[in-house]
Design a protein around this motif. Structure first.
Motif, PDB file in Angstrom:
ATOM      1  N   ARG A 173       0.843  -0.952  -0.150  1.00 19.75           N
ATOM      2  CA  ARG A 173       0.115  -0.004   0.021  1.00 19.75           C
ATOM      3  C   ARG A 173       1.160   0.944  -0.391  1.00 19.75           C
ATOM      4  NH1 ARG A 173      -1.644   4.178   2.879  1.00 19.75           N
ATOM      5  NH2 ARG A 173      -0.098   3.158   4.731  1.00 19.75           N
ATOM      6  N   LYS A 174       2.185   0.897   0.953  1.00 18.48           N
ATOM      7  CA  LYS A 174       2.940   2.553   0.924  1.00 18.48           C
ATOM      8  C   LYS A 174       3.285   2.531  -0.672  1.00 18.48           C
ATOM      9  CE  LYS A 174       5.207   3.239   4.456  1.00 18.48           C
ATOM     10  NZ  LYS A 174       6.061   2.768   5.649  1.00 18.48           N
ATOM     11  N   ALA A 175       3.837   1.307  -1.213  1.00 18.71           N
ATOM     12  CA  ALA A 175       5.228   1.691  -2.089  1.00 18.71           C
ATOM     13  C   ALA A 175       3.651   2.423  -3.198  1.00 18.71           C
ATOM     14  CB  ALA A 175       5.131   0.217  -3.319  1.00 18.71           C
ATOM     15  N   LYS A 176       2.540   1.384  -3.502  1.00 18.65           N
ATOM     16  CA  LYS A 176       1.088   2.299  -4.635  1.00 18.65           C
ATOM     17  C   LYS A 176       1.148   3.867  -3.972  1.00 18.65           C
ATOM     18  CE  LYS A 176      -1.038  -1.844  -5.115  1.00 18.65           C
ATOM     19  NZ  LYS A 176      -2.091  -2.635  -5.446  1.00 18.65           N
ATOM     20  N   LYS A 177       1.302   4.288  -2.460  1.00 12.41           N
ATOM     21  CA  LYS A 177       0.876   5.620  -2.659  1.00 12.41           C
ATOM     22  C   LYS A 177       2.314   6.293  -2.971  1.00 12.41           C
ATOM     23  CE  LYS A 177      -0.013   9.264   0.941  1.00 12.41           C
ATOM     24  NZ  LYS A 177      -0.285   8.817   2.318  1.00 12.41           N
ATOM     25  N   ASN A 178       3.372   5.967  -3.297  1.00 12.46           N
ATOM     26  CA  ASN A 178       4.567   6.776  -3.676  1.00 12.46           C
ATOM     27  C   ASN A 178       4.519   6.828  -4.785  1.00 12.46           C
ATOM     28  OD1 ASN A 178       5.726   8.044  -1.436  1.00 12.46           O
ATOM     29  ND2 ASN A 178       7.035   6.547  -0.847  1.00 12.46           N
ATOM     30  N   ASP A 179       3.736   5.974  -6.076  1.00 14.71           N
ATOM     31  CA  ASP A 179       4.399   5.455  -7.703  1.00 14.71           C
ATOM     32  C   ASP A 179       2.922   6.389  -7.844  1.00 14.71           C
ATOM     33  OD1 ASP A 179       4.719   4.485  -9.647  1.00 14.71           O
ATOM     34  OD2 ASP A 179       3.565   2.229  -9.662  1.00 14.71           O
ATOM     35  N   GLN A 180       2.601   7.355  -7.582  1.00 15.53           N
ATOM     36  CA  GLN A 180       2.504   8.384  -8.617  1.00 15.53           C
ATOM     37  C   GLN A 180       3.623   8.552  -9.169  1.00 15.53           C
ATOM     38  OE1 GLN A 180      -1.133  10.773  -7.886  1.00 15.53           O
ATOM     39  NE2 GLN A 180      -0.663  10.272  -6.011  1.00 15.53           N
TER      40      GLN A 180
ATOM     41  N   LEU B 230      21.167   5.253 -16.307  1.00 12.12           N
ATOM     42  CA  LEU B 230      20.667   5.415 -14.560  1.00 12.12           C
ATOM     43  C   LEU B 230      19.121   4.323 -14.136  1.00 12.12           C
ATOM     44  CD1 LEU B 230      22.466   8.305 -12.750  1.00 12.12           C
ATOM     45  CD2 LEU B 230      22.960   6.035 -12.779  1.00 12.12           C
ATOM     46  N   LEU B 231      19.365   3.783 -13.607  1.00  5.41           N
ATOM     47  CA  LEU B 231      17.569   3.460 -13.295  1.00  5.41           C
ATOM     48  C   LEU B 231      17.914   3.559 -11.704  1.00  5.41           C
ATOM     49  CD1 LEU B 231      18.218   1.940 -15.870  1.00  5.41           C
ATOM     50  CD2 LEU B 231      16.539  -0.394 -14.702  1.00  5.41           C
ATOM     51  N   LEU B 232      16.463   3.636 -11.246  1.00  3.33           N
ATOM     52  CA  LEU B 232      16.639   3.578  -9.544  1.00  3.33           C
ATOM     53  C   LEU B 232      16.109   2.146  -9.100  1.00  3.33           C
ATOM     54  CD1 LEU B 232      12.990   5.958  -9.360  1.00  3.33           C
ATOM     55  CD2 LEU B 232      16.156   6.649  -9.559  1.00  3.33           C
ATOM     56  N   GLU B 233      16.359   2.077  -8.047  1.00  3.74           N
ATOM     57  CA  GLU B 233      15.915   0.755  -6.756  1.00  3.74           C
ATOM     58  C   GLU B 233      16.081   0.873  -5.688  1.00  3.74           C
ATOM     59  OE1 GLU B 233      19.990  -2.225  -5.259  1.00  3.74           O
ATOM     60  OE2 GLU B 233      20.275  -1.274  -7.075  1.00  3.74           O
ATOM     61  N   THR B 234      14.948   0.283  -4.677  1.00  2.89           N
ATOM     62  CA  THR B 234      15.687  -0.204  -3.579  1.00  2.89           C
ATOM     63  C   THR B 234      16.131  -0.933  -3.078  1.00  2.89           C
ATOM     64  OG1 THR B 234      13.065  -1.392  -3.017  1.00  2.89           O
ATOM     65  CG2 THR B 234      13.247   1.190  -2.767  1.00  2.89           C
ATOM     66  N   ASP B 235      17.005  -2.288  -3.390  1.00  2.00           N
ATOM     67  CA  ASP B 235      17.042  -3.633  -2.932  1.00  2.00           C
ATOM     68  C   ASP B 235      15.843  -3.771  -1.064  1.00  2.00           C
ATOM     69  OD1 ASP B 235      18.825  -5.523  -2.959  1.00  2.00           O
ATOM     70  OD2 ASP B 235      20.104  -5.183  -1.820  1.00  2.00           O
TER      71      ASP B 235
ATOM     72  N   PRO C 268      10.189  -0.488  -0.500  1.00  2.00           N
ATOM     73  CA  PRO C 268      10.100   0.248  -1.825  1.00  2.00           C
ATOM     74  C   PRO C 268       9.385   1.215  -2.288  1.00  2.00           C
ATOM     75  CG  PRO C 268       9.272  -1.930  -1.765  1.00  2.00           C
ATOM     76  CD  PRO C 268       9.177  -1.163  -0.712  1.00  2.00           C
ATOM     77  N   SER C 269       8.427   1.701  -1.042  1.00  2.00           N
ATOM     78  CA  SER C 269       8.546   3.705  -1.072  1.00  2.00           C
ATOM     79  C   SER C 269       9.809   4.691  -0.337  1.00  2.00           C
ATOM     80  CB  SER C 269       7.390   4.175   0.485  1.00  2.00           C
ATOM     81  OG  SER C 269       7.913   2.689   2.017  1.00  2.00           O
ATOM     82  N   ASN C 270      10.546   3.566  -0.224  1.00  2.00           N
ATOM     83  CA  ASN C 270      11.691   4.668  -0.209  1.00  2.00           C
ATOM     84  C   ASN C 270      12.592   5.458  -1.813  1.00  2.00           C
ATOM     85  OD1 ASN C 270      12.466   5.248   2.570  1.00  2.00           O
ATOM     86  ND2 ASN C 270      13.232   2.963   3.641  1.00  2.00           N
ATOM     87  N   ILE C 271      12.154   4.472  -2.550  1.00  2.00           N
ATOM     88  CA  ILE C 271      12.273   4.532  -3.505  1.00  2.00           C
ATOM     89  C   ILE C 271      11.793   6.102  -4.590  1.00  2.00           C
ATOM     90  CG2 ILE C 271      10.224   4.392  -5.042  1.00  2.00           C
ATOM     91  CD1 ILE C 271      12.381   2.881  -6.960  1.00  2.00           C
ATOM     92  N   THR C 272      11.908   6.991  -3.719  1.00  2.00           N
ATOM     93  CA  THR C 272      11.448   8.530  -3.579  1.00  2.00           C
ATOM     94  C   THR C 272      12.752   9.542  -3.486  1.00  2.00           C
ATOM     95  OG1 THR C 272      10.928   8.770  -1.799  1.00  2.00           O
ATOM     96  CG2 THR C 272       9.433   8.831  -3.521  1.00  2.00           C
ATOM     97  N   ILE C 273      13.761   8.187  -2.176  1.00  2.42           N
ATOM     98  CA  ILE C 273      14.718   9.201  -1.821  1.00  2.42           C
ATOM     99  C   ILE C 273      15.951   9.537  -3.050  1.00  2.42           C
ATOM    100  CG2 ILE C 273      16.309   8.549  -0.431  1.00  2.42           C
ATOM    101  CD1 ILE C 273      14.584   7.648   1.524  1.00  2.42           C
TER     102      ILE C 273
END
Length: 230
Positions: A25-32, A169-174, A188-193
């Motif tokens: 849910r948190k990951a989807k919230k940050n995927d806008q 470059l790509l984004l990742e969280t690992d 996953p929500s930390n992808i924004t960082i």
């Protein structure tokens, strides 16, 4: 859709068992590393055939690569066997025309060199811990590098991002590893960082980083497009 793409994540890890739904849910919230060991040739028995059998469902072959961390890989024999495993995996990916998602720890130069020697062209090196000069050898071959949220506390990752073109470059969280804090679970929500720090280092907008890294991910992993339309 125009959201983030996480180029490398372990959402099935046991750390997420208790609140998997909330994490999504948190990951989807940050995927806008418990019980881990170096790979050996016997590990490939049956696996390669399984990959071939399900190749049409696969986006990439990975996570594969080299880990020469001293307390993890203790002998030349282990390093040599890792190389042989890696070679077989690279060649399988080439035969199936699939990209490889590559791990390299304490083995940046050997990993890039082996990928070049084996003629790999569709490559993502995740959380690369080598020197920028070595990474640029990969860039010359068209390799991509994904950036985790640990960039916030890693001068090495910051130097890497400063050197590598945005087009590579790509984004990742690992997730659950490599989060903004050394201890604690990454999500996953930390992808924004990752996005924000790339933008900061390159003095561009986060929207530009988001757009280009998404394009890069879809270029490297074209099968992702089918999932994004669902």
């Amino acid at each position: 859709m125009n959201g983030f793409i996480d180029g490398h994540c372990h959402i099935s890890a046991s750390e997420f068992d208790k609140d998997f739904g909330e994490v999504i849910r948190k990951a989807k919230k940050n995927d806008q590393v418990n019980g881990q060991r170096a790979a050996c040739l016997s590990d490939l028995e049956g696996v390669l055939d399984l990959v071939v059998k399900h190749a049409n469902k696969l986006v990439a072959v990975g996570e594969i690569g080299l880990d020469f961390t001293p307390w993890y890989c203790k002998s030349k024999e282990q390093r040599d066997e890792q190389r042989q495993v890696f070679i077989q995996q690279i060649q399988l990916a080439k035969r199936l025309d699939l990209p490889v998602n590559v791990h390299s720890r304490s083995a940046g130069r050997p990993t890039v060199n082996l990928l070049k020697e084996q003629g790999a062209t569709k490559v993502l090196l995740h959380a690369f811990d080598g020197k920028p000069s070595v990474a640029m050898q990969g860039v010359e071959c068209g390799f991509y590098f994904s950036v985790p949220p640990s960039i916030i506390r890693s001068e090495q990752k910051q130097r890497l991002v400063a050197k590598i073109p945005l087009e590579n470059l790509l984004l990742e969280t690992d997730a659950p590893a490599l989060g903004p804090e050394k201890e604690g679970r990454n999500e996953p929500s930390n992808i924004t960082i990752s996005c924000e720090w790339i933008a900061k280092i390159k003095n561009i907008t986060t929207d530009e980083v988001k757009r280009q890294t998404r394009l890069n991910a879809l270029t490297l992993f074209p099968k992702l497009s089918a999932f994004l339309k669902r």
